[in-house]
Design a protein around this motif. Structure first.
Motif, PDB file in Angstrom:
ATOM      1  N   ALA A  33       0.865  -1.189   0.000  1.00 58.48           N
ATOM      2  CA  ALA A  33       0.000   0.000   0.000  1.00 58.48           C
ATOM      3  C   ALA A  33       0.898   1.233   0.000  1.00 58.48           C
ATOM      4  O   ALA A  33       1.640   1.468   0.944  1.00 58.48           O
ATOM      5  CB  ALA A  33      -0.904  -0.009   1.225  1.00 58.48           C
ATOM      6  N   GLY A  34       0.858   1.987  -1.091  1.00 61.97           N
ATOM      7  CA  GLY A  34       1.721   3.155  -1.189  1.00 61.97           C
ATOM      8  C   GLY A  34       3.112   2.776  -1.651  1.00 61.97           C
ATOM      9  O   GLY A  34       3.300   1.839  -2.427  1.00 61.97           O
ATOM     10  N   LEU A  35       4.102   3.505  -1.174  1.00 58.87           N
ATOM     11  CA  LEU A  35       5.486   3.268  -1.571  1.00 58.87           C
ATOM     12  C   LEU A  35       6.165   2.266  -0.638  1.00 58.87           C
ATOM     13  O   LEU A  35       5.802   2.137   0.530  1.00 58.87           O
ATOM     14  CB  LEU A  35       6.281   4.579  -1.548  1.00 58.87           C
ATOM     15  N   ARG A  36       7.162   1.576  -1.162  1.00 52.76           N
ATOM     16  CA  ARG A  36       7.988   0.709  -0.347  1.00 52.76           C
ATOM     17  C   ARG A  36       9.017   1.553   0.415  1.00 52.76           C
ATOM     18  O   ARG A  36       9.381   2.645  -0.002  1.00 52.76           O
ATOM     19  CB  ARG A  36       8.702  -0.321  -1.217  1.00 52.76           C
ATOM     20  N   ARG A  37       9.507   1.027   1.512  1.00 50.85           N
ATOM     21  CA  ARG A  37      10.509   1.759   2.294  1.00 50.85           C
ATOM     22  C   ARG A  37      11.768   2.027   1.471  1.00 50.85           C
ATOM     23  O   ARG A  37      12.360   3.097   1.559  1.00 50.85           O
ATOM     24  CB  ARG A  37      10.873   0.981   3.558  1.00 50.85           C
ATOM     25  N   GLU A  38      12.183   1.045   0.668  1.00 49.95           N
ATOM     26  CA  GLU A  38      13.394   1.247  -0.122  1.00 49.95           C
ATOM     27  C   GLU A  38      13.200   2.326  -1.185  1.00 49.95           C
ATOM     28  O   GLU A  38      14.150   3.032  -1.548  1.00 49.95           O
ATOM     29  CB  GLU A  38      13.854  -0.061  -0.764  1.00 49.95           C
ATOM     30  N   GLU A  39      11.957   2.494  -1.671  1.00 46.14           N
ATOM     31  CA  GLU A  39      11.675   3.548  -2.646  1.00 46.14           C
ATOM     32  C   GLU A  39      11.754   4.925  -1.987  1.00 46.14           C
ATOM     33  O   GLU A  39      12.339   5.858  -2.547  1.00 46.14           O
ATOM     34  CB  GLU A  39      10.301   3.328  -3.271  1.00 46.14           C
ATOM     35  N   VAL A  40      11.180   5.033  -0.799  1.00 42.44           N
ATOM     36  CA  VAL A  40      11.246   6.303  -0.074  1.00 42.44           C
ATOM     37  C   VAL A  40      12.691   6.626   0.294  1.00 42.44           C
ATOM     38  O   VAL A  40      13.144   7.769   0.162  1.00 42.44           O
ATOM     39  CB  VAL A  40      10.365   6.259   1.189  1.00 42.44           C
ATOM     40  N   ALA A  41      13.429   5.636   0.739  1.00 45.31           N
ATOM     41  CA  ALA A  41      14.827   5.861   1.106  1.00 45.31           C
ATOM     42  C   ALA A  41      15.616   6.389  -0.085  1.00 45.31           C
ATOM     43  O   ALA A  41      16.430   7.318   0.052  1.00 45.31           O
ATOM     44  CB  ALA A  41      15.443   4.560   1.625  1.00 45.31           C
ATOM     45  N   ALA A  42      15.381   5.819  -1.268  1.00 47.55           N
ATOM     46  CA  ALA A  42      16.081   6.290  -2.467  1.00 47.55           C
ATOM     47  C   ALA A  42      15.687   7.714  -2.808  1.00 47.55           C
ATOM     48  O   ALA A  42      16.535   8.539  -3.172  1.00 47.55           O
ATOM     49  CB  ALA A  42      15.790   5.360  -3.638  1.00 47.55           C
ATOM     50  N   LEU A  43      14.395   8.027  -2.681  1.00 43.67           N
ATOM     51  CA  LEU A  43      13.926   9.386  -2.965  1.00 43.67           C
ATOM     52  C   LEU A  43      14.540  10.398  -1.998  1.00 43.67           C
ATOM     53  O   LEU A  43      14.767  11.557  -2.358  1.00 43.67           O
ATOM     54  CB  LEU A  43      12.399   9.450  -2.873  1.00 43.67           C
ATOM     55  N   CYS A  44      14.786   9.955  -0.768  1.00 39.27           N
ATOM     56  CA  CYS A  44      15.315  10.852   0.265  1.00 39.27           C
ATOM     57  C   CYS A  44      16.838  10.805   0.363  1.00 39.27           C
ATOM     58  O   CYS A  44      17.417  11.472   1.221  1.00 39.27           O
ATOM     59  CB  CYS A  44      14.717  10.477   1.624  1.00 39.27           C
ATOM     60  N   HIS A  45      17.482  10.006  -0.502  1.00 35.00           N
ATOM     61  CA  HIS A  45      18.946   9.867  -0.494  1.00 35.00           C
ATOM     62  C   HIS A  45      19.442   9.345   0.850  1.00 35.00           C
ATOM     63  O   HIS A  45      20.439   9.815   1.398  1.00 35.00           O
ATOM     64  CB  HIS A  45      19.624  11.195  -0.847  1.00 35.00           C
ATOM     65  N   LEU A  46      18.720   8.331   1.393  1.00 35.69           N
ATOM     66  CA  LEU A  46      19.094   7.688   2.646  1.00 35.69           C
ATOM     67  C   LEU A  46      19.246   6.197   2.401  1.00 35.69           C
ATOM     68  O   LEU A  46      18.735   5.660   1.415  1.00 35.69           O
ATOM     69  CB  LEU A  46      18.017   7.907   3.713  1.00 35.69           C
ATOM     70  N   SER A  47      19.895   5.510   3.323  1.00 36.31           N
ATOM     71  CA  SER A  47      19.913   4.058   3.258  1.00 36.31           C
ATOM     72  C   SER A  47      18.556   3.529   3.701  1.00 36.31           C
ATOM     73  O   SER A  47      17.870   4.148   4.533  1.00 36.31           O
ATOM     74  CB  SER A  47      21.019   3.493   4.146  1.00 36.31           C
ATOM     75  N   THR A  48      18.175   2.366   3.158  1.00 37.38           N
ATOM     76  CA  THR A  48      16.896   1.773   3.546  1.00 37.38           C
ATOM     77  C   THR A  48      16.889   1.447   5.034  1.00 37.38           C
ATOM     78  O   THR A  48      15.873   1.632   5.719  1.00 37.38           O
ATOM     79  CB  THR A  48      16.634   0.498   2.726  1.00 37.38           C
TER      80      THR A  48
END
Length: 282
Positions: A33-48
């Motif tokens: 549901a929504g974005l995956r954590r790894e997708e958000v991490a990539a968008l935010c330039h952070l590690s998952t």
């Protein structure tokens, strides 16, 4: 720092976003549901791992820089950004002309321009985002730091800034940048960042001093802007702009007349993407 509130807010925002909301492909087998954590991490330039720990109420206290990156990656509004900063135990950054937080609406438009040279800049010409074809056209303008982040500042202090344009166009470009800076200094006042840039440029560039003393304002570019690209040669492009008045950010999109030689070269640039590196003059 409100760890529980921060974790709940991050999960809520992640689950409310769809891939197409942030310029990502959906894929065929999507159950999240929504974005995956790894997708958000990539968008935010952070590690998952780092981002996941925040959602689980764990990990170190995130810095203001990291919170700003998360706010931008999650496409938060200004009110949501401020709320996120407070949950993380920080004071929200100022709003207005000095803010570098791009509005969700402007980002949604930008995310759909994957095949066009485009960038989002501040009123001082500081690049905040570039599409891959935009990087291919002008080079990575987000890499600069300090006063050099401003294209107008680089124009008068770094010969590399002029290498992408025909020499016969340089004088007009100089008038555009000098007059534009004067207009912003008048708008923002003597203590503004624009005024600081002018103070830095006056002793460094005789050309800038001469133009500054002419007191021109709002000298614009011609309808077509000419480029001399190291990979594809000469281009003649129109530059359309969309302004976010609340943040003073400008979305610039470069286009060419369909069927023209420049149009074909833009198509090639979209293939070259970020692989094209603009060389520095010796």
């Amino acid at each position: 720092m409100d760890r529980r509130g921060l974790a709940e807010f991050l999960r809520n925002r992640r689950e409310s976003l769809q891939p197409e909301d942030v310029g990502l492909p959906r894929g065929q087998r999507r159950r999240t549901a929504g974005l995956r954590r790894e997708e958000v991490a990539a968008l935010c330039h952070l590690s998952t791992d780092y981002y996941s720990r925040l959602e689980r109420e764990r990990g170190p206290h995130p810095s203001e820089r990291l919170i700003a990156s998360i706010a931008q990656g999650l496409h938060l509004s200004l009110d949501q950004r401020d709320h996120l900063f407070r949950l993380a135990g920080h004071n929200p950054p100022p709003r207005g002309a000095t803010s570098e937080h791009i509005s969700p609406g402007l980002l949604r438009i930008f995310d759909r321009l994957t095949d066009s040279p485009a960038e989002i800049v501040t009123e001082l010409g500081e690049s905040l985002r570039q599409t891959p074809p935009g990087v291919a056209l002008t080079g990575d303008n987000t890499r600069f730091t300090g006063p050099a982040r401003s294209l107008g500042y680089r124009w008068f202090t770094d010969p590399a800034a002029r290498a992408l344009h025909p020499p016969e166009d340089h004088a007009h470009h100089s008038r555009v940048y000098a007059s534009g800076l004067r207009k912003i200094v008048t708008l923002r006042g003597p203590g503004s960042r624009a005024a600081q840039l002018a103070e830095l440029l006056l002793p460094r560039s005789e050309e800038f001093r001469t133009l500054w003393n002419d007191h021109e304002v709002s000298v614009g570019f011609e309808e077509a802007k000419r480029f001399v690209h190291p990979e594809v040669g000469d281009l003649e492009l129109a530059c359309q702009s969309l302004i976010d008045p609340s943040q003073s950010h400008i979305l610039l999109v470069y286009t060419a007349v369909p069927g023209s030689e420049s149009y074909e070269k833009l198509q090639l640039l979209s293939v070259i993407g970020a692989q094209a590196v603009v060389p520095q003059p010796s």
